[in-house]
Design a protein around this motif. Structure first.
Motif, PDB file in Angstrom:
ATOM      1  N   GLU A 187      29.746 106.718  83.878  1.00  0.00           N
ATOM      2  CA  GLU A 187      28.387 107.105  84.251  1.00  0.00           C
ATOM      3  C   GLU A 187      28.322 108.580  84.603  1.00  0.00           C
ATOM      4  O   GLU A 187      27.380 109.290  84.201  1.00  0.00           O
ATOM      5  N   ALA A 188      29.325 109.059  85.348  1.00  0.00           N
ATOM      6  CA  ALA A 188      29.345 110.472  85.740  1.00  0.00           C
ATOM      7  C   ALA A 188      29.488 111.373  84.518  1.00  0.00           C
ATOM      8  O   ALA A 188      28.841 112.419  84.424  1.00  0.00           O
ATOM      9  N   GLY A 209      28.474 110.773  81.456  1.00  0.00           N
ATOM     10  CA  GLY A 209      27.185 110.812  80.774  1.00  0.00           C
ATOM     11  C   GLY A 209      26.190 111.717  81.485  1.00  0.00           C
ATOM     12  O   GLY A 209      25.462 112.495  80.839  1.00  0.00           O
ATOM     13  N   GLN A 210      26.154 111.640  82.810  1.00  0.00           N
ATOM     14  CA  GLN A 210      25.221 112.456  83.585  1.00  0.00           C
ATOM     15  C   GLN A 210      25.572 113.938  83.469  1.00  0.00           C
ATOM     16  O   GLN A 210      24.694 114.791  83.256  1.00  0.00           O
ATOM     17  N   ILE A 211      26.846 114.252  83.597  1.00  0.00           N
ATOM     18  CA  ILE A 211      27.285 115.652  83.534  1.00  0.00           C
ATOM     19  C   ILE A 211      27.067 116.226  82.137  1.00  0.00           C
ATOM     20  O   ILE A 211      26.654 117.382  81.977  1.00  0.00           O
ATOM     21  N   GLU A 242      24.757 115.387  80.017  1.00  0.00           N
ATOM     22  CA  GLU A 242      23.319 115.642  79.865  1.00  0.00           C
ATOM     23  C   GLU A 242      22.905 116.928  80.585  1.00  0.00           C
ATOM     24  O   GLU A 242      22.138 117.732  80.046  1.00  0.00           O
ATOM     25  N   ILE A 243      23.434 117.141  81.788  1.00  0.00           N
ATOM     26  CA  ILE A 243      23.124 118.365  82.534  1.00  0.00           C
ATOM     27  C   ILE A 243      23.645 119.588  81.787  1.00  0.00           C
ATOM     28  O   ILE A 243      22.958 120.615  81.680  1.00  0.00           O
ATOM     29  N   LYS A 280      34.689 114.531  88.340  1.00  0.00           N
ATOM     30  CA  LYS A 280      33.376 115.103  88.029  1.00  0.00           C
ATOM     31  C   LYS A 280      33.493 116.615  87.815  1.00  0.00           C
ATOM     32  O   LYS A 280      32.954 117.167  86.849  1.00  0.00           O
ATOM     33  N   GLU A 298      23.915 120.336  90.621  1.00  0.00           N
ATOM     34  CA  GLU A 298      22.827 119.486  90.147  1.00  0.00           C
ATOM     35  C   GLU A 298      23.080 118.007  90.409  1.00  0.00           C
ATOM     36  O   GLU A 298      22.172 117.187  90.248  1.00  0.00           O
ATOM     37  N   LEU A 299      24.301 117.653  90.786  1.00  0.00           N
ATOM     38  CA  LEU A 299      24.633 116.246  90.985  1.00  0.00           C
ATOM     39  C   LEU A 299      24.247 115.779  92.386  1.00  0.00           C
ATOM     40  O   LEU A 299      24.348 116.551  93.351  1.00  0.00           O
TER      41      LEU A 299
END
Length: 470
Positions: free
Chosen positions: A12-13, A15-17, A19-20, A100, A290-291
């Protein structure tokens, strides 16, 4: 081994990173992540790649790195490979916050690999190529014996840094075709230059004489009796020996060509170390902001980031220096300038163009040297600091050597010149390396350099190295 829940959170991390990072404009290769135990990761670190040929020097590097890790003196959190897709290896046991930061860091590395001009000609399938190289060398060990192959690797690896990584090839020709064309042109008779009123002055110029003018033979200006070989100084010592040594068998030439290909792959990383690490640190810092970190995670991240950018005592921390310069570029020129600099510069131009007086003072940079038995600050002016840093990045810090003559004394001997620029060669290294070069060339080799302000010539016949002042 990470639990299923930990792996889910990491996915999940990631994917989020990712995208950022894309939202910030980073353009990276498709990513592949693997979690590795310390023994595996440190093996990759010692070899430089997941798969590579066997050599004792890699074992020595592994022992040093792993011992430092076991004693708590240093830690490799990740290893990222310049390839397409890009492979990132994460250390087993990293916390989620550590991973991360590492994911954000390696995404920026991948963006740098993909977009910096110095990497534009690198082999993006080098993982597979190095695995194939390792297999070929294993076959040579079976045929010729492991000891014989290792001795040859010792000799070839002693000069492996002396390549020519030029991005531009004159006339679009490869090295051998360009050299042979130049030799052919030099052998062709030239139209004598018309007599002029200043011929007597031209004859006083040493370069005029070097071009082969022979007054006693009545040779016309602009002609030569014997074309030099190579026709112009050749920087790529590895390639020149590989192509023109009469002492090498085909399998040895093959090994040299593979070593040269590997060095050409690693070279852009050497000449952009400060930029590459600074770029990755800059972006992992921005992405982590941003996280949605809780207080404990924020503190853990702050400690980890501080350990990455803490100043070194005796040398420059490339993570810190690169980060500060990129932050200053953004402040002075805007974010768009960051991507332009990332694309076009190398460490030399990066430092020359963007290291300012204010940054030098903020980072408390200075030049130091040894006076007697003490180490003392020699210079603190920002220009001197900048110039010394730039000088240290010339040819990635390796001595700049060129082949002047591959048929010296008309006896097939190899004459090499060190392009001296104020830094003397390590004499112990010279005396240890010359026999290796002599073995590769198969004839005596000579190295011209400067020691204590005097021009000195080292000569080696393979068994004994001597030197004389010219």
């Amino acid at each position: 081994m990470a639990s299923n829940e930990e792996l889910r959170k990491l996915e999940e991390a990631i994917g989020q990173i990712t995208e950022i990072a894309r939202g910030f404009g980073l353009d990276f290769f498709p990513m592949r992540y693997e979690i590795c135990p310390a023994d595996i990761l440190y093996t990759f670190g010692a070899y430089g790649m997941p798969a590579r040929f066997s050599h004792w020097s890699f074992g020595k590097a592994f022992h040093r790195l792993k011992l430092q890790y076991d004693l708590g003196l240093s830690k490799i959190y990740e290893l990222v490979i310049n390839s397409d897709p890009c492979y990132a290896f994460l250390l087993e046991g990293n916390s989620l916050v550590q991973n991360k930061l590492i994911v954000a860091h390696v995404l920026a590395h991948s963006d740098f690999f993909k977009n910096n001009v110095r990497f534009s000609r690198t082999n993006r399938n080098m993982v597979e190529s190095m695995a194939a190289t390792a297999e070929r060398i294993r076959q040579y060990e079976i045929v010729h014996g492991a000891e014989e192959v290792e001795k040859f690797l010792d000799a070839a690896m002693s000069v492996q840094e002396h390549i020519d990584p030029s991005l531009i090839h004159p006339g679009g020709l490869d090295k051998k075709r360009r050299l042979e064309l130049k030799r052919k042109q030099d052998k062709e008779p030239r139209v004598p230059s018309p007599a002029g009123p200043y011929d007597d002055l031209w004859r006083l110029d040493p370069e005029w004489k070097d071009r082969g003018e022979d007054e006693s033979a009545g040779t016309s200006p602009g002609t030569r009796r014997e074309a030099p070989f190579p026709p112009e100084p050749e920087k790529d010592l590895v390639w020149f020996i590989q192509e023109y040594s009469r002492a090498l068998d085909d399998w040895q030439r093959d090994i040299m060509s593979m070593l040269r290909a590997e060095m050409l792959y690693f070279w852009p990383q050497l000449e952009t170390k400060i930029m590459n690490e600074g770029w990755a640190t800059y972006w992992h810092q921005r992405i982590m902001r941003e996280l949605p970190l809780d207080s404990d995670e924020a503190i853990e991240y702050a400690k980890l980031h501080a350990s990455v950018v803490q100043p070194y005592r005796h040398t420059v921390n490339p993570y810190l220096l690169g980060l500060k310069i990129f932050e200053d570029i953004e402040k002075r020129y805007g974010e768009s300038a960051l991507f332009e600099v990332r694309e076009l510069e190398s460490d030399m131009s990066f430092l020359r163009n963007y290291l300012t007086r204010e940054l030098t003072e903020e980072l408390d940079l200075y030049v130091f040297g040894k006076e007697g038995t003490d180490w003392k600050i020699a210079e603190k002016s920002w220009e001197a600091v900048r110039d010394r840093l730039v000088e240290s990045r010339v040819n990635c810090g390796f001595p700049y050597l060129v082949v002047l003559d591959g048929n010296w004394r008309m006896n097939g001997e190899l004459y090499i010149r060190h392009q001296y620029e104020g830094v003397e060669l390590d004499l112990k290294y010279v005396e240890g390396t010359m026999p290796h070069v002599a073995r590769l060339w198969g004839k005596p080799v000579h190295l011209e350099t400067v020691i204590d302000g005097k021009t000195v010539l080292f000569s080696c016949d393979g068994a004994k190295t001597t030197r004389k002042t010219l």
